[in-house]
Scaffold this motif. Structure first.
Motif, mmCIF file in Angstrom:
data_model
loop_
_atom_site.group_PDB
_atom_site.id
_atom_site.type_symbol
_atom_site.label_atom_id
_atom_site.label_comp_id
_atom_site.label_asym_id
_atom_site.label_seq_id
_atom_site.Cartn_x
_atom_site.Cartn_y
_atom_site.Cartn_z
ATOM 1 N N LYS A 63 48.495 28.748 39.741
ATOM 2 C CA LYS A 63 48.737 30.181 39.777
ATOM 3 C C LYS A 63 48.607 30.742 38.364
ATOM 4 O O LYS A 63 49.116 30.161 37.413
ATOM 5 C CB LYS A 63 50.120 30.471 40.349
ATOM 6 N N LEU A 64 47.921 31.863 38.251
ATOM 7 C CA LEU A 64 47.687 32.503 36.960
ATOM 8 C C LEU A 64 48.179 33.943 36.996
ATOM 9 O O LEU A 64 48.397 34.515 38.070
ATOM 10 C CB LEU A 64 46.198 32.469 36.617
ATOM 11 N N PHE A 65 48.322 34.528 35.820
ATOM 12 C CA PHE A 65 48.769 35.914 35.722
ATOM 13 C C PHE A 65 47.569 36.847 35.879
ATOM 14 O O PHE A 65 46.516 36.625 35.270
ATOM 15 C CB PHE A 65 49.433 36.186 34.378
ATOM 16 N N PRO A 66 47.703 37.925 36.647
ATOM 17 C CA PRO A 66 46.608 38.898 36.729
ATOM 18 C C PRO A 66 46.458 39.659 35.418
ATOM 19 O O PRO A 66 47.359 39.662 34.572
ATOM 20 C CB PRO A 66 47.054 39.826 37.861
ATOM 21 N N VAL A 67 45.297 40.272 35.249
ATOM 22 C CA VAL A 67 45.057 41.040 34.032
ATOM 23 C C VAL A 67 46.044 42.201 33.951
ATOM 24 O O VAL A 67 46.472 42.754 34.960
ATOM 25 C CB VAL A 67 43.612 41.571 33.975
ATOM 26 N N VAL A 68 46.404 42.568 32.735
ATOM 27 C CA VAL A 68 47.302 43.699 32.512
ATOM 28 C C VAL A 68 46.575 45.015 32.765
ATOM 29 O O VAL A 68 47.116 45.938 33.367
ATOM 30 C CB VAL A 68 47.856 43.660 31.070
ATOM 31 N N VAL A 69 45.332 45.079 32.297
ATOM 32 C CA VAL A 69 44.504 46.271 32.456
ATOM 33 C C VAL A 69 43.197 45.863 33.125
ATOM 34 O O VAL A 69 42.550 44.903 32.704
ATOM 35 C CB VAL A 69 44.216 46.933 31.092
ATOM 36 N N ASN A 70 42.817 46.585 34.153
ATOM 37 C CA ASN A 70 41.586 46.294 34.880
ATOM 38 C C ASN A 70 40.601 47.438 34.628
ATOM 39 O O ASN A 70 40.779 48.544 35.145
ATOM 40 C CB ASN A 70 41.884 46.155 36.373
ATOM 41 N N ASN A 71 39.572 47.161 33.844
ATOM 42 C CA ASN A 71 38.577 48.176 33.497
ATOM 43 C C ASN A 71 37.272 48.006 34.272
ATOM 44 O O ASN A 71 36.208 48.391 33.796
ATOM 45 C CB ASN A 71 38.292 48.140 31.995
ATOM 46 N N SER A 72 37.361 47.435 35.465
ATOM 47 C CA SER A 72 36.153 47.214 36.265
ATOM 48 C C SER A 72 35.722 48.443 37.045
ATOM 49 O O SER A 72 34.675 48.421 37.698
ATOM 50 C CB SER A 72 36.377 46.055 37.245
ATOM 51 N N GLY A 73 36.523 49.497 37.029
ATOM 52 C CA GLY A 73 36.180 50.677 37.812
ATOM 53 C C GLY A 73 36.289 50.445 39.304
ATOM 54 O O GLY A 73 35.564 51.059 40.090
ATOM 55 N N GLY A 74 37.201 49.559 39.703
ATOM 56 C CA GLY A 74 37.411 49.270 41.116
ATOM 57 C C GLY A 74 36.499 48.219 41.699
ATOM 58 O O GLY A 74 36.599 47.903 42.894
#
Length: 532
Positions: free
Chosen positions: A470-481
């Motif tokens: 298990k890993l931590f999700p990104v803090v900020v997601n800049n993929s534009g959805g």
């Protein structure tokens, strides 16, 4: 990030021919020469016109120049696997926060084609009947190099590579894997016959920076590679996966099984290079320990931490960085760097991986050649400590209580991951035969993740395939959805260069992909229903 080139090339006949190669102008022929008909004088020949292309193939499994390695693997798979995170405040939107930079993401595709496939074309063209053992070696390196490419992008030009067509179509990943297994069949059969006919001969030695031309070692490598690829497709094609895994284990040439079998790119035969991770972490300060790694390795009180990382200059402790932040200041510059030397050989594959693969196979009820899932798991853990030169603590394998530790960011509490968070890796170390299949699989993959460090490419594949560790999700997601924060990144978009040089081929790749060409579309083998 600096674009530097510190490599001293091998002065071997044939290397210069690489620059004249076109990726779409050559043809392939069937591999049907009987190696047992090679004369001993032919076998002992230096075969410079063929062998001179091998060093470049080996050096580009992972490219040994700093910038190339950095964008080929480090700023994607090494981060996506949970091993590392960049403290660099000058990158802006980038892969680490899911803004997929096309200028970075061309590299794996381009290097694979320029240095793996192009060299393969030339070796196949130049090798006569007396050099089919070299063709076999080229096949092993081709599969090793190109599985890393397809496991980042998905479909790619493979079976038609080097054809005279106006455009090069992309093969489906399923078809590519089918060819991988067939190519390994050819390679193993050819080298087995060669070793039997010419025991002790090492004609590949002048060109080999991994095993000094020892075909017996390469046969072990090929079998372990087959086992790795078999496990990769277990959810997409379980029947083929089991058949190929059992075939790898049953081969009398064996698997990688001891520290002496570990595959590293060594500084021999005139090769001189600085380990790219050393420059990236120590010279540039572009990569550091991740928060997930700190959480797991310190939760287990695992002394391999000292072999992997350096204490931070921030507070003298080991400090990791949460993935996927918009880092705009130098607040993380003092966090733990990688413990790697400029002269450290580059890791290709370690023997401990084979035990974790067999543990998973045994857990699934496959014939892994004797032994149990528990015995293979424990052998893999013990061997990993040996490989890293660290003593395994007494009671490590019987520890039933230690799990990943909560993560505390000493500079920004909003990045903390407290106890009870569903993204904390919640599995203990000790094997539990009465535990569920998934919990024991999580044990295997978590320890495998620790063992194969720093191979982020392989670790990222396991994470996508199994969801572990298990890993931590990104803090900020800049993929534009385009990429789900809770499902994590699934692939690298196709190389932008291909859209101008091979647009019809790219169109076939998107069709074979079965979804949009972005980082959120799953690969063919990434179909585990339990992984979001």
């Amino acid at each position: 990030m600096k674009k530097t080139y510190k490599k001293s090339w091998l002065l071997l006949t044939g290397i210069l021919g690489l620059f004249a190669i076109s990726s779409c102008t050559k043809d392939f022929q069937a591999l049907n020469t009987d190696p047992s008909k090679v004369t001993q004088s032919q076998a002992a020949g230096d075969q410079q016109s063929t062998g001179g292309f091998f060093p470049d193939m080996e050096e580009n499994i992972f490219n040994i120049t700093d910038y190339n390695y950095q964008v080929q693997q480090n700023l994607n798979a090494d981060v996506f696997s949970g091993y590392m995170m960049s403290p660099d405040d000058g990158f802006g939107n980038n892969n680490t926060n899911y803004f997929m930079r096309s200028d970075w993401n061309n590299e794996m595709f381009d290097l694979g084609n320029q240095h793996i496939m192009n060299n393969w074309v030339q070796i196949r063209k130049n090798a006569g009947p007396q050099a089919q053992h070299f063709v076999a070696m080229a096949l092993i390196l081709k599969v090793e190099g190109m599985h890393r490419v397809t496991d980042q992008y998905g479909p790619m030009p493979y079976s038609k590579y080097g054809s005279n067509a106006f455009f090069v179509p992309y093969d489906s990943q399923k078809d590519i894997y089918t060819r991988f297994f067939t190519e390994l069949d050819t390679a193993v059969n050819t080298l087995t016959a060669f070793v039997k006919t010419y025991p002790g001969q090492t004609p590949f030695k002048p060109f080999d920076m991994i095993y000094a031309g020892d075909y017996k070692q390469w046969l072990k490598f090929a079998n372990t590679l087959r086992l790795r690829l078999a496990m990769r497709i277990v959810y997409a094609d379980p029947t083929t996966a089991q058949a190929q895994a059992e075939k790898a284990v049953a081969d009398p040439n064996g698997l990688l099984s001891t520290v002496a079998d570990d595959a590293y790119l060594n500084m021999v035969n005139g090769l001189s290079y600085q380990n790219p991770l050393w420059n990236i972490t120590n010279a540039y300060g572009d990569i550091s320990m991740s928060a997930a790694m700190k959480s797991i390795i310190e939760g287990y009180n695992d002394p391999r931490e000292t072999a992997y990382f350096l204490p931070s200059s921030y507070d003298g402790k080991y400090e990791g960085i949460r993935q996927g932040q918009n880092i705009t200041t130098a607040e993380y510059a003092g966090f733990s760097l990688l413990n790697v030397q400029s002269t450290s050989a580059l890791q290709i594959m370690v023997a401990s991986e084979s035990y974790f693969l067999r543990a998973e196979g045994a857990l699934r009820g496959w014939n892994m050649g004797g032994g149990t899932a528990q015995s293979f798991y424990e052998q893999g853990v013990a061997l990993s400590f040996q490989e890293k030169g660290v003593s395994m603590p007494s009671g490590y394998l019987t520890n039933t209580t230690a799990t990943a530790a909560p993560y505390v960011d000493p500079t920004n509490s909003t990045n903390n991951v407290p106890a009870g968070n569903p993204y904390l890796n919640n599995i203990s170390i000790a094997w539990n035969s009465g535990d569920s299949f998934e919990h024991n699989l999580q044990r295997i993959i978590t320890q495998k993740w620790l063992a194969i460090y720093p191979d982020g490419e392989e670790a990222w594949c396991d994470f996508r395939r199994t969801g572990y560790p298990k890993l931590f999700p990104v803090v900020v997601n800049n993929s534009g959805g385009l990429i789900s924060t809770t499902s994590f990144v699934k692939r690298i978009p196709f190389a932008a260069d291909e859209n101008s040089t091979n647009p019809k081929g790219v169109a076939t790749g998107v069709q074979e992909l079965g979804g949009p060409d972005n980082g959120g579309t799953r690969l063919w083998w990434d179909v585990n229903p339990l992984v979001p």
